[in-house]
Design a protein around this motif. Structure first.
Motif, PDB file in Angstrom:
ATOM      1  N   ARG A 111      -5.088  -1.791   0.393  1.00  0.00           N
ATOM      2  CA  ARG A 111      -5.746  -2.923   1.029  1.00  0.00           C
ATOM      3  C   ARG A 111      -5.968  -2.715   2.529  1.00  0.00           C
TER       4      ARG A 111
ATOM      5  N   ASP B 211       0.820  -1.217   0.000  1.00  0.00           N
ATOM      6  CA  ASP B 211       0.000   0.000   0.000  1.00  0.00           C
ATOM      7  C   ASP B 211       0.851   1.263   0.000  1.00  0.00           C
TER       8      ASP B 211
ATOM      9  N   THR C 198     -11.330  -6.294  -8.730  1.00  0.00           N
ATOM     10  CA  THR C 198     -10.410  -5.157  -8.779  1.00  0.00           C
ATOM     11  C   THR C 198     -10.171  -4.709 -10.219  1.00  0.00           C
TER      12      THR C 198
ATOM     13  N   SER D 247     -10.135  -0.775  -3.398  1.00  0.00           N
ATOM     14  CA  SER D 247      -9.973  -1.739  -2.315  1.00  0.00           C
ATOM     15  C   SER D 247     -10.445  -3.107  -2.786  1.00  0.00           C
TER      16      SER D 247
ATOM     17  N   GLU E 258     -10.520  -5.844  -1.179  1.00  0.00           N
ATOM     18  CA  GLU E 258     -11.315  -6.470  -0.126  1.00  0.00           C
ATOM     19  C   GLU E 258     -12.728  -5.897  -0.087  1.00  0.00           C
TER      20      GLU E 258
ATOM     21  N   ARG F 158      -4.223   0.885  -5.582  1.00  0.00           N
ATOM     22  CA  ARG F 158      -4.838  -0.185  -4.806  1.00  0.00           C
ATOM     23  C   ARG F 158      -4.357  -0.053  -3.363  1.00  0.00           C
TER      24      ARG F 158
END
Length: 457
Positions: free
Chosen positions: A100, A76, A357, A124, A126, A98
């Motif tokens: 996370r 990150d 994603t 994200s 997730e 991106r």
């Protein structure tokens, strides 16, 4: 368009492949020479080996002339710093990253902005995957469920059952059987091959289909097809994996009133999770421990969600839960090599953070007025939600007269808050939102139908 992609993992690979295929100038940066070699052998892109946030590496990748930078490394901090360097030194106009770590996401409004971190879009994986998991829980008899038009349209995947109303039916006969239900079949799988169907396509037992249906008619459709549609409230759910995705899903299920048992293998993480919830039972243990699963009454569960970071654990624990008769099983699959295999071994409902994603990033990159995008059928088909403006080529022609690719279909139109299920006579009007299903190869041609011409401005 000149694009710099930072990270040559699964996500970086697929984004580079899509954008290069569409004729963009793409550079890919990664520290792993082997990954870069795989990309170089697979597509016509420039590769640079080095740390993605270093100015000299970004310069070598062509950041000075880049229209877009997409930072999707596994770190990150590297992604965020690379966006800052690209902004400060190279004036890259658009930057996607991106991110996370949930802690960053919680403070994104304070971190991201003109005077703060210069990132235009934070993706994200997730968060995207958690949305998909929750969507599939709400329609538990379906293999997949996606929302479009702000939730007004659902794309739902079913298997045609042997004695179903749909078995042996051609699509031109569908309106007779559905009666006052407005539904449209936008994708069809037969013998493991997905296609965009035609009116003479016949649905056979064992085939899979994606159906576009309005939110207010979804329950009626499920009842007509003798399938269940449940809210998570009151359901018994067992989850394995309390990472970023598991935590997000457990939080949503707790809010929805489900009874959740969450198994986490990491001791400190399990302890942390237990402090975050009021009504989720957190268990420190092994998801493949048969005795533990039996003690926690796996055979009494309505849903089983395998959401760890390890594909093998997810696949094996899902198979175990099926053996105990859990009716609805959702399996998280990260690696693309498994995506096509899991259905062959009986795991029909899968979630791929990678595909989610990639779809999120590509929906931002797309030209024209593309508001949303998703991949269906293990990435074989694309769904686009597009807005028609005054100069769009799609306007004011009956759909049957439009010059669209053969492998493309319009599944629904949203006009002034009302859903229109299209037929050949319907015309697209200005500011309509149009749901289109097509193949990856035809996306550029479909986009041209919605491009905004200069005279519009």
């Amino acid at each position: 368009m000149n694009v710099v992609i930072l990270g040559a993992g699964e996500v970086g690979f697929h984004i580079a492949s899509r954008l290069a295929t569409e004729g963009n100038n793409v550079s890919v940066v990664d520290m792993d020479e082997e990954r870069l070699q795989v990309i170089s052998d697979s597509m016509d892109v420039k590769t640079i080996c080095g740390m993605a946030s270093h100015p000299r590496i970004l310069e070598a990748a062509g950041a000075a002339n880049a229209d877009l930078l997409i930072a999707v490394t596994t770190n990150d901090e590297v992604n965020m710093l690379a966006c800052q360097v690209a902004h400060s030194l190279f004036k890259v106009p658009t930057k996607l990253a991106r991110v996370r770590e949930a802690d960053y996401a919680l403070h994104r409004d304070q971190l991201i902005g003109r005077d703060d971190l210069p990132i235009d879009v934070i993706i994200s994986p997730e968060g995207e995957a958690a949305k998909v998991v929750m969507g599939r829980l709400n329609v538990s008899s379906a293999l997949d469920a996606r929302e479009f038009f702000g939730g007004e349209i659902q794309l739902v995947e079913f298997v045609v059952r042997p004695k179903s109303l749909l078995a042996g039916l051609s699509l031109m006969e569908l309106p007779e059987v559905m009666g006052d239900l407005d539904v449209y079949v936008v994708a069809h799988e037969h013998n493991n091959r997905w296609t965009v169907p035609k009116g003479n396509t016949v649905l056979l037992s064992g085939d899979s289909i994606y159906v576009a249906v309005s939110r207010i008619q979804l329950d009626k459709l499920m009842i007509k097809l003798d399938m269940a549609c449940h809210s998570p409230q009151g359901r018994n759910v067992m989850m394995v994996g309390g990472g970023h995705i598991g935590f997000k899903v457990a939080s949503e299920l707790e809010k929805a009133g489900a009874f959740v048992k969450l198994i986490e293998a990491n001791g400190p993480r399990a302890e942390w999770l237990s402090d975050q919830f009021s009504n989720v039972v957190v268990i420190h243990g092994d998801a493949l421990d048969q005795k533990l699963l039996e003690e926690e009454n796996i055979d009494k569960m309505d849903d089983f969600l395998a959401l760890t970071n390890d594909d093998e654990t997810n696949i094996l624990s899902s198979l175990i839960s099926k053996r105990y008769g859990v009716p609805h099983v959702v399996t998280l699959v990260n690696r693309s090599i498994y995506t096509q295999l899991v259905r062959q071994i009986g795991l029909d409902v899968t979630v791929s953070p990678r595909l989610s994603t990639v779809a999120s990033i590509l929906s931002f990159v797309r030209k024209g007025r593309i508001h949303g995008m998703a991949s269906l059928a293990d990435g074989n088909l694309e769904v686009l939600e597009a807005e028609a403006l005054e100069t769009s080529a799609i306007l004011n022609k009956p759909l049957k007269e439009l010059d669209m690719p053969e492998d493309t279909v319009i599944g629904a139109i949203l006009r002034d808050g009302k859903i229109i299920v299209p037929n050949g006579r319907v015309k697209v009007e200005t500011h309509d939102h149009v749901l289109i299903v097509t193949t990856s190869a035809s996306v550029p041609e479909v986009e041209k139908l919605f491009e905004v011409h200069l005279e519009f401005f």
